[in-house]
Design a protein around this motif. Structure first.
Motif, PDB file in Angstrom:
ATOM      1  N   GLU A   1       2.263   1.684  -3.481  1.00  0.00           N
ATOM      2  CA  GLU A   1       1.242   2.188  -4.400  1.00  0.00           C
ATOM      3  C   GLU A   1       0.989   3.671  -4.172  1.00  0.00           C
ATOM      4  O   GLU A   1       0.862   4.444  -5.132  1.00  0.00           O
ATOM      5  N   GLN A   2       0.914   4.063  -2.911  1.00  0.00           N
ATOM      6  CA  GLN A   2       0.717   5.484  -2.594  1.00  0.00           C
ATOM      7  C   GLN A   2       1.877   6.312  -3.138  1.00  0.00           C
ATOM      8  O   GLN A   2       1.671   7.399  -3.669  1.00  0.00           O
TER       9      GLN A   2
ATOM     10  N   GLU B   1       0.830  -1.205   0.000  1.00  0.00           N
ATOM     11  CA  GLU B   1       0.000   0.000   0.000  1.00  0.00           C
ATOM     12  C   GLU B   1       0.868   1.261   0.000  1.00  0.00           C
ATOM     13  O   GLU B   1       0.577   2.219  -0.735  1.00  0.00           O
TER      14      GLU B   1
END
Length: 173
Positions: free
Chosen positions: A99-100, A96
């Motif tokens: 991806e951020q 995550e």
């Protein structure tokens, strides 16, 4: 030769930096090649090897991250090419973050990611400190259990370091 043994210290993740430096300088004087120029070639080679060992031992033991790596290797818990299975929840959290980072379009989002990485890093350091505190005074079973936890922390820190490097790359753009 074991670096801790070479310095006459118990195996520990926590070392007194001043004591370590004092021992390094003491052995640097004792094994300085210039003091052995009149000795045989064999003795000169032996002293050169001890001087090199002293430098390598100090380089490793004076750096907390290298010291962790060294201790894990001494206990045969770490080897080149190992595939360590990280916990799925940790991997999801890191995915995550990646991806951020990839999608970060503004400085506020980038700074939020930096903060998340810093918090995760600080939490790992605190966990490491907890597991390594008083290591040399623990029983063998307690040391073995602590080493397994330290190994997991070690791999999570390495993973987080890769994200930190990505952050640094994005910061220079």
């Amino acid at each position: 030769m074991d670096y801790f043994e070479f310095y006459g210290l118990p195996e520990s993740f926590e070392l007194d930096a001043a004591q370590l430096k004092k021992k390094f300088y003491e052995l640097s004087k004792k094994y300085h090649p210039d003091f052995y120029t009149a000795e045989s070639a064999e003795k000169q080679e032996e002293v050169l090897q001890l001087s090199t060992l002293n430098n390598k031992a100090y380089q490793v033991l004076s750096d907390p991250n290298k010291r962790v790596d060294y201790i894990l290797r001494q206990h045969h818990l770490l080897a080149e090419g190992d595939k360590y299975p990280l916990a799925p929840d940790f991997l999801m959290e890191m995915m995550e973050l990646n991806e951020q980072l990839t999608d970060a379009g503004d400085e506020a989002t980038f700074n939020q990611i930096k903060t998340s990485v810093k918090e995760a890093s600080d939490a790992l350091e605190a966990e490491l400190a907890q597991q390594t505190k008083g290591f040399s005074s623990k029983t063998k079973a307690e040391q073995d259990a602590a080493l397994k936890k330290v190994l997991d922390i070690y791999y999570r820190k390495k993973y987080l370091l890769r994200i930190q490097e990505s952050l640094n790359t994005f910061a220079t753009r």
